[in-house]
Design an enzyme around this catalytic site. Structure first.
Site, PDB file in Angstrom:
ATOM      1  N   GLU A  41     -12.495  12.161   3.857  1.00 54.70           N
ATOM      2  CA  GLU A  41     -11.246  11.902   4.586  1.00 54.70           C
ATOM      3  C   GLU A  41     -10.156  11.826   3.531  1.00 54.70           C
ATOM      4  O   GLU A  41     -10.136  10.908   2.711  1.00 54.70           O
ATOM      5  CB  GLU A  41     -11.357  10.573   5.351  1.00 54.70           C
ATOM      6  CG  GLU A  41     -10.041  10.144   5.998  1.00 54.70           C
ATOM      7  CD  GLU A  41     -10.105   8.696   6.504  1.00 54.70           C
ATOM      8  OE1 GLU A  41     -11.178   8.255   6.970  1.00 54.70           O
ATOM      9  OE2 GLU A  41      -9.074   8.004   6.398  1.00 54.70           O
ATOM     10  N   ARG A  45      -1.656   9.666   1.650  1.00 57.37           N
ATOM     11  CA  ARG A  45      -0.988   8.637   0.847  1.00 57.37           C
ATOM     12  C   ARG A  45      -0.381   9.255  -0.395  1.00 57.37           C
ATOM     13  O   ARG A  45       0.263   8.568  -1.184  1.00 57.37           O
ATOM     14  CB  ARG A  45      -1.991   7.554   0.448  1.00 57.37           C
ATOM     15  CG  ARG A  45      -2.472   6.771   1.638  1.00 57.37           C
ATOM     16  CD  ARG A  45      -3.340   5.612   1.214  1.00 57.37           C
ATOM     17  NE  ARG A  45      -3.841   4.918   2.381  1.00 57.37           N
ATOM     18  CZ  ARG A  45      -4.348   3.707   2.368  1.00 57.37           C
ATOM     19  NH1 ARG A  45      -4.425   3.042   1.232  1.00 57.37           N
ATOM     20  NH2 ARG A  45      -4.795   3.153   3.461  1.00 57.37           N
ATOM     21  N   LYS A 128     -11.648   3.522  14.846  1.00 55.70           N
ATOM     22  CA  LYS A 128     -11.853   2.939  13.512  1.00 55.70           C
ATOM     23  C   LYS A 128     -11.518   1.446  13.620  1.00 55.70           C
ATOM     24  O   LYS A 128     -10.469   1.089  14.170  1.00 55.70           O
ATOM     25  CB  LYS A 128     -10.903   3.658  12.553  1.00 55.70           C
ATOM     26  CG  LYS A 128     -10.690   3.027  11.205  1.00 55.70           C
ATOM     27  CD  LYS A 128      -9.662   3.865  10.418  1.00 55.70           C
ATOM     28  CE  LYS A 128      -9.308   3.198   9.110  1.00 55.70           C
ATOM     29  NZ  LYS A 128      -8.418   4.009   8.274  1.00 55.70           N
TER      30      LYS A 128
HETATM   31  C1  3PG Z   1      -7.930   2.182   2.791  1.00 53.90           C
HETATM   32  O1  3PG Z   1      -7.330   1.189   3.168  1.00 53.90           O
HETATM   33  O2  3PG Z   1      -7.540   2.852   1.822  1.00 53.90           O
HETATM   34  C2  3PG Z   1      -9.141   2.650   3.479  1.00 53.90           C
HETATM   35  O3  3PG Z   1      -9.216   2.183   4.755  1.00 53.90           O
HETATM   36  C3  3PG Z   1     -10.356   2.306   2.700  1.00 53.90           C
HETATM   37  O4  3PG Z   1     -10.429   0.968   2.477  1.00 53.90           O
HETATM   38  P1  3PG Z   1     -11.239   0.484   1.181  1.00 53.90           P
HETATM   39  O5  3PG Z   1     -10.463   1.005   0.001  1.00 53.90           O
HETATM   40  O6  3PG Z   1     -11.254  -1.022   1.276  1.00 53.90           O
HETATM   41  O7  3PG Z   1     -12.616   1.094   1.250  1.00 53.90           O
END
Ligand code: 3PG
Length: 210
Positions: A41, A45, A128
């Protein structure tokens, strides 16, 4: 259930990737494939997201999706680039409606019963649970999912090798998402051997848990 979501169920883990340079995307995909987890995924960002999705989509074995999708334009850009599923941190009815209308698999973020009922209104059967650990983890998920036996969840946020087995053993959990095996500093530093190792470890833990 949609066949892409069934594939995610078979894989049990969705690696959540923040990538800063799309040049690293194909090596990242190779590391995930070698580690036994043909899925990524790619989060919106960074500016590199669309190009990274394009690169990874070239590898046929890879199931590539887009994460942190906040606008319909991002859905369109992701799908044009080859994304096969969409993930969003929250529940945006416009985005969910667009994806449903265009038969694009989407797993929006939910964290309470109201969100789940909005998802039911759109005839979703997978959402999710985000941010999973910050919202109380498995204890909260068990409580909020109890009235909704028809709904499956992908807990994401704070998942690691320690808590992964407990989540996966809960029947309402379809798979877990997380970044722990694909940390952006490992990608940027070219530490693909480490990513492969962490991926293999995660896959083995998930298989044992099931
Ligand atoms: C995020 O917030 O980047 C994703 O949901 C993944 O979360 P994590 O970095 O705590 O695994």
């Amino acid at each position: 259930m949609n066949k892409i979501l069934s594939k995610i169920h078979n894989l049990l883990i969705v690696p959540v990737v923040t990538i800063h340079d799309a040049k690293n995307a194909s090596r990242l995909a190779n590391a995930l494939l070698a580690g036994g987890l043909p899925c990524a995924e790619i989060t919106f960002r960074t500016e590199a997201a669309v190009d990274a999705i394009k690169e990874i989509a070239k590898q046929e074995e890879m199931l590539v999706g887009a994460g942190t999708v906040l606008t319909i334009n991002q859905v369109k850009a992701a799908v044009d680039a080859g994304a096969q599923f969409i993930v969003s941190p929250g529940f945006n009815p416009k985005i969910v409606g667009y994806c449903k209308k265009n038969e694009i698999p989407i797993t929006p973020g939910i964290c309470n019963p109201t969100d789940i009922e909005m998802a039911l209104d759109f005839e979703l059967d997978v959402v999710k649970f985000f941010p999973a650990e910050a919202f109380g983890g498995l204890k909260t998920l068990k409580a909020i999912s109890a009235p909704y036996g028809m709904m499956k969840f992908i807990p994401t946020g704070g998942i690691n090798t320690g808590n992964l087995p407990d989540y996966l053993q809960f029947p309402s959990v379809l798979a877990c998402g997380g970044s722990w095996m694909v940390k952006s500093h490992l990608i940027s530093a070219g530490r693909f051997d480490e990513i492969e190792k962490l991926t293999r470890e995660a896959v083995n833990i998930a298989k044992e848990a099931k």
